[in-house]
Design an enzyme around this catalytic site. Structure first.
Site, PDB file in Angstrom:
ATOM      1  N   ASP A  84      30.360  31.468  34.783  1.00  0.00           N
ATOM      2  CA  ASP A  84      31.661  31.811  35.362  1.00  0.00           C
ATOM      3  C   ASP A  84      32.823  31.077  34.701  1.00  0.00           C
ATOM      4  O   ASP A  84      33.825  30.760  35.345  1.00  0.00           O
ATOM      5  CB  ASP A  84      31.668  31.534  36.886  1.00  0.00           C
ATOM      6  CG  ASP A  84      30.520  32.237  37.580  1.00  0.00           C
ATOM      7  OD1 ASP A  84      30.212  33.383  37.187  1.00  0.00           O
ATOM      8  OD2 ASP A  84      29.927  31.644  38.500  1.00  0.00           O
ATOM      9  N   GLY A 132      28.232  38.104  36.765  1.00  0.00           N
ATOM     10  CA  GLY A 132      29.415  38.726  37.361  1.00  0.00           C
ATOM     11  C   GLY A 132      30.564  38.446  36.418  1.00  0.00           C
ATOM     12  O   GLY A 132      31.009  37.307  36.305  1.00  0.00           O
ATOM     13  N   HIS A 133      30.989  39.457  35.688  1.00  0.00           N
ATOM     14  CA  HIS A 133      31.998  39.274  34.642  1.00  0.00           C
ATOM     15  C   HIS A 133      33.281  40.001  35.034  1.00  0.00           C
ATOM     16  O   HIS A 133      33.294  41.221  35.166  1.00  0.00           O
ATOM     17  CB  HIS A 133      31.449  39.793  33.301  1.00  0.00           C
ATOM     18  CG  HIS A 133      30.318  38.952  32.771  1.00  0.00           C
ATOM     19  ND1 HIS A 133      29.626  39.260  31.625  1.00  0.00           N
ATOM     20  CD2 HIS A 133      29.783  37.798  33.238  1.00  0.00           C
ATOM     21  CE1 HIS A 133      28.708  38.319  31.419  1.00  0.00           C
ATOM     22  NE2 HIS A 133      28.778  37.427  32.384  1.00  0.00           N
ATOM     23  N   LYS A 151      34.123  34.062  30.601  1.00  0.00           N
ATOM     24  CA  LYS A 151      33.642  34.681  29.357  1.00  0.00           C
ATOM     25  C   LYS A 151      34.195  36.093  29.202  1.00  0.00           C
ATOM     26  O   LYS A 151      34.673  36.483  28.130  1.00  0.00           O
ATOM     27  CB  LYS A 151      32.097  34.747  29.367  1.00  0.00           C
ATOM     28  CG  LYS A 151      31.419  33.400  29.387  1.00  0.00           C
ATOM     29  CD  LYS A 151      29.910  33.522  29.461  1.00  0.00           C
ATOM     30  CE  LYS A 151      29.352  33.982  30.781  1.00  0.00           C
ATOM     31  NZ  LYS A 151      29.542  33.066  31.909  1.00  0.00           N
ATOM     32  N   GLN A 180      25.583  34.104  31.866  1.00  0.00           N
ATOM     33  CA  GLN A 180      25.198  32.756  32.297  1.00  0.00           C
ATOM     34  C   GLN A 180      25.771  31.725  31.309  1.00  0.00           C
ATOM     35  O   GLN A 180      26.853  31.942  30.817  1.00  0.00           O
ATOM     36  CB  GLN A 180      23.666  32.625  32.461  1.00  0.00           C
ATOM     37  CG  GLN A 180      23.129  33.391  33.644  1.00  0.00           C
ATOM     38  CD  GLN A 180      22.910  34.873  33.359  1.00  0.00           C
ATOM     39  OE1 GLN A 180      22.269  35.213  32.396  1.00  0.00           O
ATOM     40  NE2 GLN A 180      23.430  35.731  34.201  1.00  0.00           N
ATOM     41  N   GLY A 205      45.876  32.211  33.035  1.00  0.00           N
ATOM     42  CA  GLY A 205      45.909  33.147  34.162  1.00  0.00           C
ATOM     43  C   GLY A 205      44.806  34.167  33.968  1.00  0.00           C
ATOM     44  O   GLY A 205      44.228  34.269  32.883  1.00  0.00           O
TER      45      GLY A 205
END
Ligand code: GDP
Ligand code: IMO
Ligand code: MG
Length: 423
Positions: free
Chosen positions: A13, A40-41, A16, A222, A413
């Site tokens: 997290d 979760g991207h 990426k 990951q 941001g």
């Protein structure tokens, strides 16, 4: 720069997907090389936010071919749900290719994940319960079913039935839920038929793209310290997210790779169990979680917060041969009066050199910090390095000095353009 790898340098997290989306503009192919829907991207384009689990983060550009590489484990219901959601929002997934060699996840993998976690009790890993570990275990013990198997529908159906019957016996013995074999076979026959047009020989596809001098981007999921070999075992995932895994998981060779970008948050987070030397348990940690919205995209779990750890980052530089670092979420630290950075570990009062090869030992080290004064101003609108507050430049320069590679991008941001790119 034909082949670039983007790899997480902490416990996941790191942002990426945002950097991959940014870099994808100059690439023709973006290929995921490991993991599955445990990832979760998040990509934010204008006022639209997308959370991807399996579809590569380059999908938002029409000039990019997204590829799910052979090293990925694919959950078909999630994949098609994701494709349907993206397409309903106007993002075409027609160009997507799924490696014929990628292994598929089945409901029994999820059952095994749950049984294994509940059996571990307090020592549980805190997995995403997506069946990732059991699917890779089946791959290793050579009983997995691969995407290419759907090319022959009758054979695929037989394989699913055979495996489901075998797993039903094992799960019953373990006291798990009963599998409804017929309905699984039925459901996966349909899903297999839907998958067939996406299945491709992605290994040769990637090499042909390379021969045409296209730019390829290999997307890690990951992160380095969740790597099954080099992470904080057993509190890791079941694949090799490190850059070396990009070759095994895509079929490209080590000499094809020219650029390796490590993504690090300006602080650290971790979801699930395991040692975390720079963890922040008090109010300051809560502040990071609040401002950084540190809740998992996949499981909704609160991420554990901590300061940036340069002992870890230096080790990540070594393990991944990083050529550069992208430091994300700098803006989250805007209102902190002091920003701490871990620069060393002590064990029993003595400084230790390097990153320990033992998770137990890592759980006992005491982090040593350098304090940097806060900058107390918003960095979100800044696009040039020279305009960043001096204190934040001090942080970035400390990172470079300590780990020995340049920080080439700085996230200020969540949106695509909220980034300082150093020329
Ligand atoms: P990934 O798994 O490494 O792709 O990262 P995630 O998408 O799980 O988590 C990163 C979160 O931080 C997402 O919500 C992103 O939108 C957000 N994000 C990424 N870069 C930045 C940044 O520079 N600043 C801020 N405030 N948010 C960011
Ligand atoms: P992205 O790609 C953060 C963690 C889980 C757990 C451990 C093992 O979004 O950075 P698994 O389900 O893989 O067997 O769980 O790994 N984990 C992640 N943590 N980001 C991820 O992915 C993760 N994928 C798995 O929380 O501790
Ligand atoms: Mg994530």
């Amino acid at each position: 720069m034909p082949v670039s790898v983007v790899v997480g340098t902490q416990w996941g997290d790191e942002g990426k997907a945002k950097i991959i989306d940014l870099l994808a503009e100059t690439h023709q192919v973006v290929a995921r090389y490991q993991g599955g829907h445990n990832a979760g991207h998040t990509v934010v384009v204008g006022d639209q936010k997308y959370a991807l689990q399996l579809v590569p983060s380059g999908v938002f550009y029409s000039h990019v071919t997204p590829v799910i590489g052979n090293g990925v484990v694919v959950d078909l219901p999630t994949l098609f749900n994701e494709i349907d959601t993206l397409e309903s929002r106007g993002v075409s997934c027609a160009r997507l290719r799924v490696s014929s060699l990628a292994h598929l996840i089945f409901p029994w993998h999820q059952s095994h994940d749950a049984i294994s976690e509940s059996g571990l009790g307090e020592n549980k890993i805190g997995t995403t319960l997506k069946g990732i570990g059991p699917a890779y275990a089946d791959k290793a013990r050579r009983v997995g079913i691969r995407a290419g198997d759907v090319r022959d529908p009758q054979r695929f159906k037989n394989l699913v039935r055979e495996r489901a019957i075998a797993e039903q016996k094992v799960l019953t013995a373990l006291g798990g839920e009963q599998l409804d074999v017929d309905s699984i076979v039925e459901k996966f026959s349909h899903l297999g038929a839907r998958l067939a047009p996406y299945v491709a020989d992605t290994v040769n596809f990637l090499h042909d793209a390379l021969d045409r001098k296209e730019n390829l981007l290999l997307e890690g999921a990951q992160a380095t310290f969740l790597d099954i070999d080099h992470g904080t075992y057993p509190f890791v995932t079941s694949s090799n997210p490190i850059a070396g895994g990009a070759c095994a998981g895509s079929g490209l060779g080590p000499r094809d790779i020219t650029r390796i970008v490590g993504i690090a948050k300006a602080y650290t987070t971790r979801v699930g169990s395991g040692p975390f030397p720079s963890e922040l348990l008090g109010e300051l940690g809560d502040k990071i979680v609040d401002i950084g919205h540190e809740f998992g995209t996949v499981t909704g779990r609160r991420r554990r917060p901590g300061w940036l750890d340069l002992v870890m980052l230096r080790h990540a530089v070594r393990l991944n041969s990083l050529t550069e670092i992208a430091l994300t979420k700098l803006d989250v630290l805007d209102t902190f009066s002091t920003v701490r950075v871990c620069v060393g570990y002590e064990l029993n009062g003595k400084e230790i050199s390097g990153y320990p090869d033992d998770s137990q030992m890592l759980g006992q080290v005491v982090a040593k910090y350098v304090d940097i004064p806060g900058w107390n101003t918003s960095v979100r609108a800044i696009r040039n390095y020279k305009d960043l507050p001096k204190q934040s430049q001090q942080l970035i320069e400390l990172v470079e000095k300590h780990v020995g590679v340049p920080v080439t991008m700085i996230g200020v941001g969540p949106e695509r353009n909220e980034c300082v790119v150093r020329k």
